[in-house]
Motif scaffolding. Sequence first.
Motif, PDB file in Angstrom:
ATOM      1  N   LEU A   7      11.953  -8.847 -48.643  1.00 47.13           N
ATOM      2  CA  LEU A   7      10.491  -8.783 -48.519  1.00 47.13           C
ATOM      3  C   LEU A   7       9.772  -9.462 -49.681  1.00 47.13           C
ATOM      4  N   ALA A   8      10.523  -9.801 -50.722  1.00 50.63           N
ATOM      5  CA  ALA A   8       9.907 -10.485 -51.873  1.00 50.63           C
ATOM      6  C   ALA A   8       9.991 -12.003 -51.726  1.00 50.63           C
ATOM      7  N   ILE A  51      15.892  -2.477 -54.464  1.00 52.73           N
ATOM      8  CA  ILE A  51      15.560  -3.658 -55.273  1.00 52.73           C
ATOM      9  C   ILE A  51      16.840  -4.277 -55.819  1.00 52.73           C
ATOM     10  N   VAL A  52      16.888  -5.598 -55.823  1.00 55.91           N
ATOM     11  CA  VAL A  52      17.987  -6.363 -56.431  1.00 55.91           C
ATOM     12  C   VAL A  52      17.369  -7.155 -57.591  1.00 55.91           C
ATOM     13  N   ILE A  57      21.617  -3.494 -58.154  1.00 55.93           N
ATOM     14  CA  ILE A  57      20.972  -3.120 -56.890  1.00 55.93           C
ATOM     15  C   ILE A  57      20.659  -1.636 -57.009  1.00 55.93           C
ATOM     16  N   ARG A  58      19.394  -1.283 -56.806  1.00 51.98           N
ATOM     17  CA  ARG A  58      19.032   0.124 -56.973  1.00 51.98           C
ATOM     18  C   ARG A  58      18.271   0.631 -55.752  1.00 51.98           C
ATOM     19  N   LYS A  59      18.496   1.912 -55.490  1.00 47.16           N
ATOM     20  CA  LYS A  59      17.816   2.577 -54.378  1.00 47.16           C
ATOM     21  C   LYS A  59      16.670   3.419 -54.931  1.00 47.16           C
ATOM     22  N   PHE A  60      15.656   3.645 -54.114  1.00 46.76           N
ATOM     23  CA  PHE A  60      14.621   4.629 -54.449  1.00 46.76           C
ATOM     24  C   PHE A  60      13.995   5.083 -53.134  1.00 46.76           C
ATOM     25  N   GLU A  98      14.857  -9.237 -55.351  1.00 42.07           N
ATOM     26  CA  GLU A  98      14.748  -9.071 -53.900  1.00 42.07           C
ATOM     27  C   GLU A  98      14.293  -7.644 -53.617  1.00 42.07           C
ATOM     28  N   LEU A  99      13.550  -7.485 -52.550  1.00 40.24           N
ATOM     29  CA  LEU A  99      13.092  -6.148 -52.149  1.00 40.24           C
ATOM     30  C   LEU A  99      13.452  -5.929 -50.686  1.00 40.24           C
TER      31      LEU A  99
END
Length: 504
Positions: A376-377, A430-431, A469-472, A497-498
């Motif tokens: 999406l980014a 997010i990456v 790479i993180r989750k939220f 990256e989103l």
Amino acid sequence: MLFEISVLRTQRILGCSFIKIYKMKNLSIIFLALFLSYSCTDVKPPEPFGPVPSERQLALHEMEYYMFVHFTVNTFTDKEWGFGDEKESVFNPAELDCRQWAKVAKEAGMKGIIITAKHHDGFCLWPSDYTEHSVKNSPWKDGKGDVLRELRQACNEFGLKMGVYLSPWDRNSAIYGTPEYLEYYRNQLNELLTNYGDIFEVWFDGANGGDGYYGGARETRRIDNKTYYDWPNTHKIVRDLQPMACMFSDAGPDIRWVGNERGMGSLTNWCLLKKDEMYPGGNFARILGEGHEDGNYWVPAEVDVSIRPGWFYHQKQDSLVRSPENLMELYYSSVGRNSNLLLNIPPDSRGLLHENDMKSLMKFRELRENEFETDLANGKKAISSNDRGRDYKPSNVCDGNPVTFWATPDNVTDAQLIIKLEEETEVNRIVIQEYIKLGQRVQAFKVEALVGKDWMQLIDGTTIGYKVIRKFPVIKTSQIKLTISKAKDCPVISNIELYRAPGE
Ligand code: FUL
């Protein structure tokens, strides 16, 4: 109007990107060219900071995910560590098919295969000239078979790279523990590195258990891990024969063990190591996870983990294959934590990957594709608190191009970058990637989302490196802000990256 301007031509001046030179009626074109070249030279690229990856290491970083294959006499004797006294006759995989392994690896999204050419039991999957303990004395293909050759062909067919595991500990060899064994070991390495094409990784295991068959002596042999193997001279063989091959061990030199076999990369993960103070088989597990912030060599982490409880195939573990969801968690705790993922899928005694393992792997691939379906980014605008100038603009992080990056001016180590999503958008992943060719720099960061008029913190972290790479939890926002609050030198961020992954 003072000047009548028309585009004359596009030309590269003093290393700048293409600029337009305008023809002006009333001013000299030379004056303008001088002015432009002056402003271009002002924007220098950041200097590399600290250790940087070699070409071979960069290629390995980019592979990210590849297959480990544990296969030997243990597959037939139902053991994890063969004693070294197994008869060659036990090795008889009626349906061995390296094409199946490679096809599965390819379809799973893996980039290569590393095989246990020799495990601790000393049995060689190729017909080595230096021992009788190999496929050449097995009933498989009447002793004419060569698993390494078949795997090479299969890797070529499916566009995969190939790597080898050659256990330093050899519980079969009568000379293990003597200086002569080193020559034997190096001869075998030589065979593997000259007869099977390009090798991307050579895996030097750190296990040295002690007891073994040792040509009939059946005794315990201890060696000094620090000195016995004379690693520098073995490494030289690899460098000479396969300059692009990365060497793995607890202490590198090119890629390091992550310090556990549970698939857990460390949240703080430096690609740096003071490797001169370390050696394979030493007691460094915790350090190996985090690396050394002030390390003087580039030695990134590799997460090796099995899809089953054991490294080798055991029928009784058929129901214990990791689920696709569990593999997804492994992905986040390895690739998502600046580490490569080396996932072991052990062939069974037919010589085939088991149906349960394949099912889980393919579903894992599907999950991954769903989680990271649309960036999406990508293509969005970005602004920053500080940027270095024209080639280093913030929107480089959203251009999908790994060689462009956002950089702040020298010495600015505290900066913010905002991605403008244009409209309210749901995101939960997010990456982030540093441009590691210039070294690993970030020491502390956080990510926030604009909610109403306020910034809401989504995650914080320490290191980034090649990739995090993180989750939220899902958040609806029009702007995402990355704040780097501490870095060794000006941050260089190549990619953000989103995603909106399914679920919460
Ligand atoms: C360990 C070995 O002892 C295991 O058998 C396995 O090969 C694993 C990947 O490395 O040190």
